[in-house]
Motif scaffolding. Structure first.
Motif, short mmCIF file in Angstrom:
data_model
loop_
_atom_site.label_atom_id
_atom_site.label_comp_id
_atom_site.label_asym_id
_atom_site.label_seq_id
_atom_site.Cartn_x
_atom_site.Cartn_y
_atom_site.Cartn_z
N ALA A 85 -59.91 -61.52 70.54
CA ALA A 85 -60.44 -61.36 69.18
C ALA A 85 -59.35 -60.93 68.21
N LEU A 86 -58.48 -60.03 68.62
CA LEU A 86 -57.38 -59.60 67.76
C LEU A 86 -56.41 -60.75 67.48
N ALA A 87 -56.08 -61.53 68.49
CA ALA A 87 -55.15 -62.65 68.30
C ALA A 87 -55.76 -63.72 67.41
N ARG A 88 -57.02 -64.01 67.61
CA ARG A 88 -57.67 -65.03 66.78
C ARG A 88 -57.79 -64.56 65.33
N GLY A 89 -58.14 -63.29 65.15
CA GLY A 89 -58.22 -62.74 63.80
C GLY A 89 -56.87 -62.70 63.12
N ALA A 90 -55.83 -62.35 63.86
CA ALA A 90 -54.48 -62.32 63.29
C ALA A 90 -54.04 -63.72 62.89
N HIS A 91 -54.34 -64.70 63.73
CA HIS A 91 -53.97 -66.08 63.41
C HIS A 91 -54.73 -66.58 62.20
N ALA A 92 -56.01 -66.24 62.12
CA ALA A 92 -56.83 -66.67 60.98
C ALA A 92 -56.37 -66.03 59.68
N SER A 93 -55.86 -64.81 59.75
CA SER A 93 -55.41 -64.14 58.53
C SER A 93 -53.97 -64.47 58.18
N GLY A 94 -53.33 -65.29 58.99
CA GLY A 94 -52.01 -65.79 58.63
C GLY A 94 -50.82 -65.02 59.18
N VAL A 95 -51.03 -64.21 60.20
CA VAL A 95 -49.90 -63.51 60.82
C VAL A 95 -49.04 -64.57 61.53
N SER A 96 -47.78 -64.63 61.15
CA SER A 96 -46.93 -65.69 61.66
C SER A 96 -46.47 -65.41 63.09
N LEU A 97 -46.20 -66.51 63.78
CA LEU A 97 -45.63 -66.42 65.11
C LEU A 97 -44.15 -66.10 64.99
N TRP A 98 -43.55 -65.75 66.11
CA TRP A 98 -42.11 -65.52 66.18
C TRP A 98 -41.42 -66.82 65.79
N GLU A 99 -40.32 -66.73 65.06
CA GLU A 99 -39.67 -67.95 64.55
C GLU A 99 -39.17 -68.87 65.65
N GLN A 100 -38.97 -68.38 66.85
CA GLN A 100 -38.52 -69.22 67.95
C GLN A 100 -39.66 -69.70 68.84
N SER A 101 -40.91 -69.48 68.41
CA SER A 101 -42.06 -69.99 69.16
C SER A 101 -42.05 -71.51 69.09
N VAL A 102 -42.44 -72.13 70.18
CA VAL A 102 -42.35 -73.58 70.27
C VAL A 102 -43.67 -74.26 69.90
N VAL A 103 -44.80 -73.71 70.34
CA VAL A 103 -46.08 -74.39 70.18
C VAL A 103 -47.09 -73.43 69.57
N ASP A 104 -47.92 -73.96 68.66
CA ASP A 104 -49.05 -73.23 68.11
C ASP A 104 -50.28 -74.11 68.26
N ARG A 105 -50.99 -73.95 69.36
CA ARG A 105 -52.13 -74.80 69.67
C ARG A 105 -53.28 -74.64 68.67
N PHE A 106 -53.50 -73.43 68.16
CA PHE A 106 -54.55 -73.25 67.17
C PHE A 106 -54.27 -74.09 65.93
N GLU A 107 -53.03 -74.09 65.50
CA GLU A 107 -52.66 -74.84 64.30
C GLU A 107 -52.75 -76.34 64.56
N GLU A 108 -52.32 -76.79 65.74
CA GLU A 108 -52.35 -78.21 66.08
C GLU A 108 -53.76 -78.75 66.19
N ASP A 109 -54.61 -78.00 66.90
CA ASP A 109 -55.97 -78.48 67.17
C ASP A 109 -56.91 -78.22 66.02
N GLY A 110 -56.59 -77.28 65.17
CA GLY A 110 -57.48 -76.91 64.09
C GLY A 110 -58.66 -76.14 64.65
N ASP A 111 -58.64 -74.85 64.54
CA ASP A 111 -59.69 -73.99 65.10
C ASP A 111 -60.92 -74.11 64.22
N PRO A 112 -62.03 -74.70 64.73
CA PRO A 112 -63.22 -74.89 63.87
C PRO A 112 -63.93 -73.59 63.52
N GLY A 113 -63.68 -72.52 64.25
CA GLY A 113 -64.37 -71.26 63.98
C GLY A 113 -63.70 -70.41 62.93
#
Length: 119
Positions: A85-113
């Motif tokens: 829940a914390l990770a999903r909420g952080a992602h929804a509010s725009g907390v960025s990933l580490w700049e060397q992260s390779v994949v962001d599946r939530f962004e790619e798939d488009g989280d419908p919730g």
């Protein structure tokens, strides 16, 4: 024999707890820190509680052992759920990933919730 098994479980649990705490300090972003907290600390705390059950047994202190098992089950259910829940909420509010992260599946798939605010 029970005391030896309980000591080994306790030591394993403490190692996982220490590694989880080190991960909270050393890892670069919120998502990696949640990973360390959830996996390491959950497993470590469960091992410590399991060592208490092994040490106490179900003789005279059956009530304490049952409480330890209930706490163990509660931690196994709530800790990963809260981290998700914390990770999903952080992602929804725009907390960025580490700049060397390779994949962001939530962004790619488009989280419908998640409904994102336009900036």
């Amino acid at each position: 024999m029970n005391s030896l098994v309980a000591t080994v479980l306790f030591c394993i649990g403490m190692v996982f707890n220490v590694l989880g705490c080190i991960g909270l300090i050393r890892l670069p972003d919120l998502y990696n820190r949640l990973q360390a907290a959830t996996k390491c600390v959950t497993l470590g705390t469960c091992m410590v509680l399991l060592s208490a059950v092994v040490e106490l047994g179900f003789g005279d202190s059956a009530a304490t052992s049952v409480k330890c098992l209930l706490c163990l089950a509660f931690i196994l259910i709530t800790s990963p759920t809260a981290a998700h829940a914390l990770a999903r909420g952080a992602h929804a509010s725009g907390v960025s990933l580490w700049e060397q992260s390779v994949v962001d599946r939530f962004e790619e798939d488009g989280d419908p919730g998640v409904v994102r605010k336009e900036e």
